[in-house]
Design a protein around this motif. Structure first.
Motif, short mmCIF file in Angstrom:
data_model
loop_
_atom_site.label_atom_id
_atom_site.label_comp_id
_atom_site.label_asym_id
_atom_site.label_seq_id
_atom_site.Cartn_x
_atom_site.Cartn_y
_atom_site.Cartn_z
N LYS A 127 0.81 -1.21 0.00
CA LYS A 127 0.00 0.00 0.00
C LYS A 127 0.85 1.27 0.00
O LYS A 127 0.41 2.30 -0.46
N HIS A 128 2.08 1.16 0.48
CA HIS A 128 2.95 2.35 0.45
C HIS A 128 3.33 2.69 -0.98
O HIS A 128 3.42 3.85 -1.35
N ALA A 129 3.57 1.63 -1.77
CA ALA A 129 3.92 1.88 -3.18
C ALA A 129 2.68 2.27 -3.98
O ALA A 129 2.79 2.98 -4.98
N LEU A 130 1.53 1.81 -3.55
CA LEU A 130 0.31 2.05 -4.33
C LEU A 130 -0.31 3.41 -4.05
O LEU A 130 -0.99 3.97 -4.90
N ALA A 131 -0.09 3.95 -2.82
CA ALA A 131 -0.76 5.19 -2.44
C ALA A 131 -0.20 6.37 -3.21
O ALA A 131 1.01 6.59 -3.23
N LYS A 132 -1.07 7.09 -3.88
CA LYS A 132 -0.66 8.29 -4.59
C LYS A 132 -1.70 9.37 -4.34
O LYS A 132 -2.90 9.05 -4.26
N PRO A 133 -1.29 10.63 -4.19
CA PRO A 133 -2.24 11.67 -3.80
C PRO A 133 -3.24 11.98 -4.92
O PRO A 133 -3.01 11.70 -6.09
N ASN A 134 -4.34 12.60 -4.50
CA ASN A 134 -5.39 12.99 -5.42
C ASN A 134 -4.86 13.97 -6.47
O ASN A 134 -5.30 13.96 -7.62
N SER A 135 -3.88 14.80 -6.08
CA SER A 135 -3.31 15.75 -7.04
C SER A 135 -2.67 15.02 -8.22
O SER A 135 -2.74 15.46 -9.37
N TYR A 136 -2.06 13.85 -7.94
CA TYR A 136 -1.47 13.04 -9.01
C TYR A 136 -2.56 12.50 -9.92
O TYR A 136 -2.41 12.48 -11.14
N PHE A 137 -3.68 12.10 -9.32
CA PHE A 137 -4.81 11.63 -10.10
C PHE A 137 -5.30 12.74 -11.03
O PHE A 137 -5.61 12.52 -12.21
N HIS A 138 -5.31 13.97 -10.52
CA HIS A 138 -5.70 15.12 -11.35
C HIS A 138 -4.74 15.31 -12.50
O HIS A 138 -5.13 15.70 -13.60
N GLU A 139 -3.48 15.02 -12.22
CA GLU A 139 -2.45 15.21 -13.25
C GLU A 139 -2.63 14.24 -14.41
O GLU A 139 -2.52 14.63 -15.58
N ILE A 140 -2.91 12.97 -14.10
CA ILE A 140 -2.93 11.97 -15.17
C ILE A 140 -4.30 11.81 -15.82
O ILE A 140 -4.38 11.57 -17.01
N HIS A 141 -5.37 11.96 -15.04
CA HIS A 141 -6.71 11.84 -15.65
C HIS A 141 -7.53 13.07 -15.26
O HIS A 141 -8.43 12.97 -14.41
N PRO A 142 -7.26 14.25 -15.80
CA PRO A 142 -7.91 15.48 -15.32
C PRO A 142 -9.44 15.41 -15.38
O PRO A 142 -10.11 15.79 -14.41
N THR A 143 -9.98 14.94 -16.48
CA THR A 143 -11.44 14.95 -16.63
C THR A 143 -12.09 14.07 -15.59
O THR A 143 -13.02 14.47 -14.88
N ASP A 144 -11.58 12.85 -15.50
CA ASP A 144 -12.10 11.87 -14.56
C ASP A 144 -12.00 12.38 -13.13
O ASP A 144 -12.95 12.30 -12.34
N ALA A 145 -10.84 12.95 -12.80
CA ALA A 145 -10.60 13.41 -11.44
C ALA A 145 -11.53 14.55 -11.07
O ALA A 145 -12.07 14.60 -9.95
N ALA A 146 -11.77 15.47 -12.02
CA ALA A 146 -12.66 16.60 -11.74
C ALA A 146 -14.07 16.09 -11.49
O ALA A 146 -14.76 16.54 -10.56
N GLU A 147 -14.48 15.10 -12.28
CA GLU A 147 -15.82 14.52 -12.13
C GLU A 147 -15.95 13.87 -10.75
O GLU A 147 -16.93 14.09 -10.03
N VAL A 148 -14.91 13.08 -10.36
CA VAL A 148 -14.94 12.37 -9.08
C VAL A 148 -14.97 13.37 -7.94
O VAL A 148 -15.77 13.25 -7.00
N ASP A 149 -14.14 14.42 -8.03
CA ASP A 149 -14.07 15.42 -6.97
C ASP A 149 -15.40 16.13 -6.82
O ASP A 149 -15.89 16.36 -5.70
N GLY A 150 -16.01 16.47 -7.96
CA GLY A 150 -17.30 17.16 -7.93
C GLY A 150 -18.34 16.28 -7.25
O GLY A 150 -19.10 16.75 -6.39
N ARG A 151 -18.35 15.03 -7.63
CA ARG A 151 -19.34 14.10 -7.08
C ARG A 151 -19.13 13.92 -5.57
O ARG A 151 -20.09 13.99 -4.78
N LEU A 152 -17.87 13.75 -5.18
CA LEU A 152 -17.58 13.55 -3.75
C LEU A 152 -17.97 14.78 -2.95
O LEU A 152 -18.56 14.66 -1.86
N ALA A 153 -17.68 15.96 -3.51
CA ALA A 153 -18.01 17.21 -2.81
C ALA A 153 -19.52 17.32 -2.65
O ALA A 153 -20.03 17.68 -1.57
N ALA A 154 -20.24 16.99 -3.74
CA ALA A 154 -21.70 17.07 -3.70
C ALA A 154 -22.25 16.10 -2.66
O ALA A 154 -23.14 16.44 -1.87
#
Lengths: 409, 222
Positions: B144-171
């Motif tokens: 899990k130490h090697a697998l854990a990556k921050p949400n900002s990294y997720f935004h970096e590699i899949h911006p559209t997907d990450a924005a959608e997920v963040d919006g949904r989670l916030a809602a």
């Protein structure tokens, strides 16, 4: 070696001065022997290096033509600087030396070993008669041109040896192709330089270069390539030389898509590298001979450039020709076997024979001056361009331009 | 005339040769280890675990060790061990967390089913392809130490997907907050109802009272 006048520029005399400084103290027969050995050593070193960097140049130019950078990653040893991949030839050399040398069980062990050695030997001995500079002729033979082409033709024997000894169907097919190609293209190759011998009146390479001395109108050199028959002869010679050195578009003996690697299929390691080396040596030797016969040998192209030493001019012309060979390889696809032989027998041989007559006319009218000179040029041009156009039309009738028909959609 | 086609061909190769030196549109090679091509957003290879905070990846993993991905994984390359205790997640709710979360990427077939079944948006597909190792057993077993990556990294590699997920989670969080607020208000109203106080007075007094009423329920927000 011809006597060297002390009035000549220092750079022109430098190679001889250097050699004499090294061997001058030896008694006469020993001196001759050591001088010959030095000449052999210098030829091997210079053309070995040229071969190494020619392979690199070829790969880089082919890469650039195909819009990719080519090999550029091999760093210089110990200092890790990637200088355009200039260390690539050495990496290739180390690789081929350290690879396993596999000899097939059913192969003829002796011939299999002998083939690359013989091939390389015949390729190298052709260098003996090429005048590399004003005083740089390793061996001066009265029939130097004859010697050159006799030795050059023997290389195909080694190719057949390789194909036969490998005991492999692809190798044998390739060897048979190589022989067919040799017989087809040896004729135009020889017929292309006969006019030069006819006009120069000598079979000695030194004499032929001497015959091309002087300038017309003070700037146009008397090279044979600047005459109608000479230009035609040069083009035929280059085409035949491409075929003789098994270079693309005439690389049928080692057609990868059909014959794996042709006669090289059963060779690996350093023996393969020897074949590769011999192919390039053959190409370099034929280019050197083309320079000697048609491009004025080591002579400068313009009078005011004569201060540059002769061997530099020879080297420059050689590199230009070799780059031309690479350019041709980068451009043309391979011919089919029947196209190859048809092109030689139906086009190059008749054209070379006509060109021989053309040169005879040129030689007979050498005393014409003034307006007659213009007539001489016109007649000579018509004599070669006419047959070229007519035979070209006949040769390509029904072949080009190709009409593409598609299935109705 | 015979040969004109040959000269044309030579012209084409010469043009390509010269063009490759000054026309970047011709020489399209990117020299890989030094220069890297931007991967397309849809590119995916192996999963990684999203953590909310880059400074404390282990503490802010979205994963609650529900083990749905472990059960759904077709080649069974995921191994999860639930934690014994609970700790607060990003919203402050007490949750289980994975004590062990291993993915054997030598077995993973990059099908993305784990991503699709995860109800917490805790596992997403990575784009890191430089994972060659000299040891195929431990080197390709990512913990899990090697697998854990921050949400900002997720935004970096899949911006559209990450924005959608963040919006949904916030809602979702907002909705949960409002629900909690409404529930607290209803409770307060219920508590206030038995008092025979005038309705108008209660209506004006309620708003300031509501936060204080729900304050003890929610743990202090970090």
């Amino acid at each position: 070696m011809s006597a060297i006048a002390a009035t000549e520029p220092f750079l022109e005399r430098a190679p001889q001065l250097l050699r004499d400084a090294a061997t001058g103290f030896l008694p006469e027969p020993w001196r001759w022997l050591v001088n010959s050995l030095i000449a052999i050593g210098v030829i091997l070193a210079v053309f070995g290096t040229l071969f190494a960097f020619l392979t690199l140049a070829e790969r880089k130019i082919l890469g650039r033509v195909q819009n990719r950078p080519g090999p550029n990653r091999t760093p210089l040893p110990f200092i890790k600087i990637k200088f355009f991949g200039l260390a690539q030839p050495f990496a290739d050399g180390v690789k081929s030396l350290t690879k396993e040398d596999i000899v097939p069980r059913d192969a003829d062990q002796v011939l299999h070993f002998l083939a690359p050695v013989v091939l390389l030997a015949f390729s190298i001995i052709t260098f003996a008669v090429i005048p590399f500079g004003r005083h740089l002729v390793p061996v001066e033979l009265d029939a130097g041109v004859l010697y050159f082409f006799a030795a050059g033709a023997a290389t195909e024997l080694a190719v057949f040896m390789a194909g036969w000894a490998s005991h492999n169907k692809y190798s044998l097919l390739a060897a048979m192709r190589a022989l067919a190609q040799l017989i087809s293209y040896e004729l135009p190759l020889l017929l292309a330089w006969v006019p030069v011998v006819l006009v120069a009146g000598s079979l000695s390479t030194t004499e032929i270069v001497t015959a091309q001395a002087g300038w017309k109108f003070g700037f146009l050199p008397h090279w044979y390539v600047f005459t109608p028959w000479g230009f035609a002869g040069f083009v035929i010679f280059i085409v035949a030389a491409l075929a003789e050195s098994n270079r693309s578009p005439f690389d049928l003996p080692e057609a990868e898509s059909e014959l794996i690697a042709g006669h090289l299929t059963e060779y690996s390691g350093f023996k393969y590298a020897l074949f590769f080396m011999a192919e390039y040596f053959g190409m370099i030797a034929l280019s050197g001979m083309a320079i000697t016969l048609f491009l004025g040998g080591w002579r400068a192209p313009l009078p005011f450039l004569e201060w540059i030493p002769s061997y530099a001019w020879f080297g420059a012309k050689l590199i230009v020709l070799l780059l031309g060979f690479i350019w041709i390889r980068a451009t043309f696809p391979r011919l089919r076997m029947d196209q190859l032989t048809r092109f030689a027998w139906k086009f190059l041989v008749p054209l070379a024979l006509i060109n021989l007559g053309n040169a005879a006319f040129w030689s007979l009218t050498s005393h014409w001056t003034g307006a007659l000179q213009l007539i001489r040029w016109a007649v000579s041009l018509v004599l070669i361009v006419g047959p070229f156009v007519l035979m070209g039309r006949k040769l390509s009738a029904g072949v080009a331009p190709r009409v593409y028909r598609y299935a109705p959609s | 005339m015979l040969g004109s086609g040959l000269l044309q061909g030579l012209g084409v190769t010469a043009k390509n040769f010269v063009g490759s030196f000054h026309d970047p549109a011709r020489l399209t090679t990117t020299e890989y280890p030094e220069v890297k091509t931007k991967l397309p957003e849809a590119y995916r290879n192996f999963p990684f675990l999203v953590s909310e905070n880059a400074t404390d990846p282990m503490g802010t993993l979205r994963c609650v060790a529900c083990q749905i991905c472990e059960k759904e994984c077709p080649p069974q390359c995921i191994f999860i061990e639930k934690s014994k205790d609970k700790k607060p997640d990003a919203t402050g709710k007490l949750q289980l967390f994975p004590a062990v979360f291993d993915i054997d990427v030598s077995v993973c077939m990059s099908c993305q089913i784990c991503v699709e079944v995860c109800p917490f948006d805790a596992i997403k597909m990575d784009q890191d392809f430089e994972i060659a190792t000299t040891d195929r057993f431990t080197g390709l077993m990512l913990d899990k130490h090697a697998l854990a990556k921050p949400n900002s990294y997720f935004h970096e590699i899949h911006p559209t997907d990450a924005a959608e997920v963040d919006g949904r989670l916030a809602a979702e969080r907002k909705a949960a907050e409002e629900k909690a607020k409404a529930a607290a208000a209803a409770k307060a109203a219920l508590a206030a109802a038995p008092k025979p106080a005038p309705a108008a007075l209660a209506a004006t007094a309620k708003p300031p009272a509501a936060p204080s009423a729900e304050a003890p329920k929610t743990p202090p927000a970090a």
